[in-house]
Design an enzyme around this catalytic site. Sequence first.
Site, short mmCIF file in Angstrom:
data_model
loop_
_atom_site.label_atom_id
_atom_site.label_comp_id
_atom_site.label_asym_id
_atom_site.label_seq_id
_atom_site.Cartn_x
_atom_site.Cartn_y
_atom_site.Cartn_z
CG ASN A 1 -1.13 1.99 -4.66
OD1 ASN A 1 -0.83 1.43 -3.60
ND2 ASN A 1 -1.80 1.40 -5.62
NE ARG B 1 5.82 -5.60 -5.99
CZ ARG B 1 6.60 -6.56 -6.45
NH1 ARG B 1 6.91 -7.58 -5.69
NH2 ARG B 1 7.07 -6.50 -7.66
CB CYS C 1 -1.56 -7.93 -2.41
SG CYS C 1 -2.40 -6.96 -1.16
NE ARG D 1 2.86 -7.56 -6.76
CZ ARG D 1 2.19 -6.66 -6.03
NH1 ARG D 1 1.59 -7.04 -4.92
NH2 ARG D 1 2.12 -5.41 -6.41
#
Length: 428
Positions: A23, A93, A117, A122
């Site tokens: 990330n 994302r 995901c 979102r």
Amino acid sequence: MSKYVILGGAKLSGEVEISGAKNSAVALIVAALLVKDVCVIENVPAVSDTYVLMDIINQLGGSAEFIDKGVLRIDARLVDKFEAPYEMVSKIRASSYLMGALLGRFGHARVAMPGGCDFGVRPIDLHLKGFMALGAQYSVEYGLVDIRAEKLTGAGIYMDKVSVGATINVMMAAVMAEGQTVIENAAKEPHIVDVANFLNSMGANIKGAGTDIIKIKGVEALHGGTYPVIPDQIEAGTFMVAAAATRGDVLIKNVIPKHLDSISAKLLEMGVEITEYDDSVRVKCDGPLKKANFTTMPYPGFPTDLQPQMLTLLLSTEGTSIVTENVWDNRFKYVEELRRMGANITVDGRCAVVEGGGKLTGSPVSSTDLRAGAALVIAGLMADGVTEVYNLKYIDRGYESFEQKLRSLGAQITRRKDGEKSKDAGIA
Ligand code: UD1
């Protein structure tokens, strides 16, 4: 289609090296677009999210290539496009970071709504509100979010909700704004600090990352440099849980133990032995474990990205545990898959009631997202018999050499194409 075939029952033991944080790496790779120069990023995990972003940088006119194991060279000097259409960004994302980086670089970004995901809704409203505070306007047309600013100007921005993505995105755009930006109620995750440190090492002026107030003084330009990605908190946590779930004894190396505090605390509460060293942590467990309740929260709370793995471990404890998902509104889809293996879990909205002590039995199951995939692998290691985990594309997004690392610890796991027979003894 590939799948994992896992024969449960082996206790994990030995040492495992944790990779760079996925990330964080995905944010740094995009942040490199702000730098009209060459950046070398070290400790980058070779996972599919990394390759997707490398491809995007190449398509935007720059170049991104691995020049050694984990060493990624990004040359963004010739980047001349500010549009990232759906085919480019729908898989990932972190492509939302293209908005902040391209807006900062060109004053204009056209980016398709990001993918990633599916944990329910979102939204990107906080990202857009932040950009508007900096002087940008946006519209959504033909599937693209078009954000442009004559001039970016520093501003005070209060985030209504703690958001990792919005904090990083606004920070990236604000680095190139004129004057000072103050982000309040900022996210504090380790990778927020990593992005700030990366940008500072390239000439930015960001203070307070890791607290809930981040102050950014805009600069004219950034310069190139070399920067290493921090170790992956979530990969480390996944191996900690896997060690406990198999009643094993594993030394997890290349970690920042402080980032693992919430996980270590929960495992200790359950009766797992945890020993911390400077940059490693040993997880040992040989007896029965106690039930435990936990609630996911933004950092330094218990991370939502370890919720599926920890919930799976709770199946092996004595008693009933309650898991509350506080970050995402639909992150229990994988529970259906665990039920195929005999798990007794009841979900009601954001709460799951987990009955421990039952027996898990091997079964075909399918990953529903990245971390759920890891949880199903852990369930396979705990179960009697053979488990097949399908839909590996999710696990491949974020775990470097997952099966190799598990095998080195003694797990009986093999990756197979559908229809292919395993050469490994013990696996059907
Ligand atoms: C990042 C992580 C993801 C992790 C999540 C929470 C990356 C690439 N992904 O995702 O793995 O699960 O942090 O730790 O780092 N929200 C809004 N409006 C917005 C943005 C977010 O309401 O504009 C809400 C979301 O719906 C969610 C919460 O804020 O309920 C947290 O989301 P956020 O922290 O932004 O997650 P991501 O950055 O997408």
